[in-house]
Scaffold this motif. Structure first.
Motif, short mmCIF file in Angstrom:
data_model
loop_
_atom_site.label_atom_id
_atom_site.label_comp_id
_atom_site.label_asym_id
_atom_site.label_seq_id
_atom_site.Cartn_x
_atom_site.Cartn_y
_atom_site.Cartn_z
N LYS A 81 79.71 64.50 127.69
CA LYS A 81 80.26 63.61 128.72
C LYS A 81 80.41 64.37 130.04
O LYS A 81 80.12 63.84 131.12
N ALA A 82 80.88 65.61 129.95
CA ALA A 82 81.05 66.43 131.16
C ALA A 82 79.71 66.62 131.85
O ALA A 82 79.60 66.55 133.08
N ALA A 83 78.65 66.81 131.05
CA ALA A 83 77.31 67.00 131.62
C ALA A 83 76.84 65.73 132.34
O ALA A 83 76.26 65.78 133.42
N GLN A 86 78.46 65.23 135.66
CA GLN A 86 77.92 66.13 136.68
C GLN A 86 76.51 65.74 137.09
O GLN A 86 75.89 66.42 137.89
N ASN A 87 75.95 64.67 136.49
CA ASN A 87 74.56 64.28 136.74
C ASN A 87 73.60 65.40 136.36
O ASN A 87 72.64 65.68 137.10
N ALA A 88 73.87 66.06 135.26
CA ALA A 88 73.06 67.21 134.88
C ALA A 88 71.60 66.83 134.60
O ALA A 88 71.33 65.77 134.04
N ASP A 133 79.28 52.54 128.81
CA ASP A 133 78.42 53.73 128.86
C ASP A 133 77.05 53.40 129.42
O ASP A 133 76.51 52.34 129.20
N LEU A 134 76.49 54.33 130.10
CA LEU A 134 75.21 54.13 130.76
C LEU A 134 74.23 55.14 130.24
O LEU A 134 74.61 56.22 129.82
N ILE A 135 72.96 54.78 130.29
CA ILE A 135 71.97 55.82 130.06
C ILE A 135 71.21 56.04 131.36
O ILE A 135 71.23 55.21 132.25
N ALA A 194 75.47 67.62 117.39
CA ALA A 194 76.06 66.57 118.23
C ALA A 194 75.87 66.82 119.72
O ALA A 194 75.61 65.88 120.48
N VAL A 195 75.96 68.07 120.16
CA VAL A 195 75.86 68.32 121.60
C VAL A 195 74.46 68.08 122.15
O VAL A 195 74.26 68.02 123.36
#
Ligand SMILES: [Zn+2]
Length: 306
Positions: A81-83, A86-88, A133-135, A194-195
């Motif tokens: 979620k953090a990524a 940040q628009n990673a 949630d968005l993809i 999971a990550v």
């Protein structure tokens, strides 16, 4: 296959930086694997993560963002979620292995398995109605207002593209680490971690070695080896993106400038083409291996960087 059309504003700023989310595994009450002399995975991987961030931040066109900036616990979903927040453009999780047999050794690089990918698709599709949630990054493809077939096609396209990129980055990193470290396998490995399950962000996991192996633990706790490891990951990342930069990034613009060409039309002379493109006649000759200044209509010239 083309990626789904994205309308994301935050990612669409011309000349933007490539954002790499750097995820130091474990943290806080979760120490991760523990090696001889109580060397803890969470400490080693945080040092490598910080060094990777430093390398990226000092490279024009890149920014590193740590998912945890200190010694505290974050959930696995919290990390992805953090990524996304940040628009990673890439998610890199850094770990060190542990095993009850002290002889186990070797670094490894992981991407999401196809089984992990398809179960994750099911999860996103099942949640689409009651979740915001968005993809495809912030503000782009929302699954909410799509019918089931369209939603699954969009998700599948996004995930396929992400997995291709993940594999490419992972392969580059693997080949950089193997220059100095023993590898667990001679190829990139796959698992359902999971990550690694973001459908829209290419994601990889690096196991920097077995912290339970006395020889590898001794290396992993030194600053110099941590730097070496961070540098190998850094090189893998930048090698991948310099070949395939995301659209509208600074790296993509630089690449386009480097690949500039010009097609000769009737009446052109080499010196006019040179001055119109702000380059010297000699550098234009050299870039195209020209023995004389004679050019033909339709000939494609490479324009060197001015
Ligand atoms: Zn770990």
């Amino acid at each position: 296959m083309a990626k789904p059309v994205k309308s994301a504003l935050p990612k669409a700023v011309a000349g933007r930086d490539i954002i790499v989310a750097i995820d130091a595994g474990h943290g806080g009450e979760d120490p991760g694997a523990i090696g001889p002399g109580r060397v803890r995975e969470k400490v080693v991987v945080f040092a490598i993560a910080k060094e990777l961030k430093r390398l990226l931040d000092s490279t024009p066109g890149y920014k590193g963002r740590l998912t945890r900036t200190g010694d505290y616990y974050i959930s696995l979903r919290g990390r992805t979620k953090a990524a996304r927040k940040q628009n990673a453009d890439l998610f890199v999780s850094i770990h060190a292995d542990g095993f009850k047999d002290k002889r186990a050794k070797g670094a490894s690089v992981w991407v999401l398995s196809s089984r992990g990918a398809s179960s994750e698709m099911g999860r996103w599709l099942a949640r689409k109605e009651n979740s915001a949630d968005l993809i495809g990054g912030v503000g782009s493809v929302s699954l909410e207002d799509k019918d089931d077939v369209l939603a699954s096609v969009l998700l599948d396209m996004s995930m396929t593209a992400s997995r291709e990129d993940s594999r490419s980055v992972a392969t580059q990193i693997h080949s950089n680490i193997r220059r100095f470290a023993k590898m667990h396998k001679s190829h990139v490995e796959q698992a359902g971690f999971a990550v690694l399950k973001s459908p829209d962000i290419p994601s990889i996991l690096v196991e920097t070695g077995f912290i339970t192996n006395p020889g590898e633990a001794a290396k992993l706790k030194t600053k110099s080896y941590q730097k070496k490891m961070a540098n190998a990951v850094y090189k893998g990342i930048t090698e991948h993106f310099s070949r395939k930069p995301p659209a509208l990034t600074y790296i993509a613009q630089r690449k386009a400038e480097n690949n500039k060409t010009y097609k000769v039309v009737s009446g052109d002379t080499l010196s006019v083409i040179a001055s119109q493109n702000g380059v010297s006649l000699s550098s234009l000759r050299k870039a195209n291996n020209l023995k004389s200044d004679r050019i033909k209509v339709g000939q494609v010239l490479r324009i060197p960087k001015s």
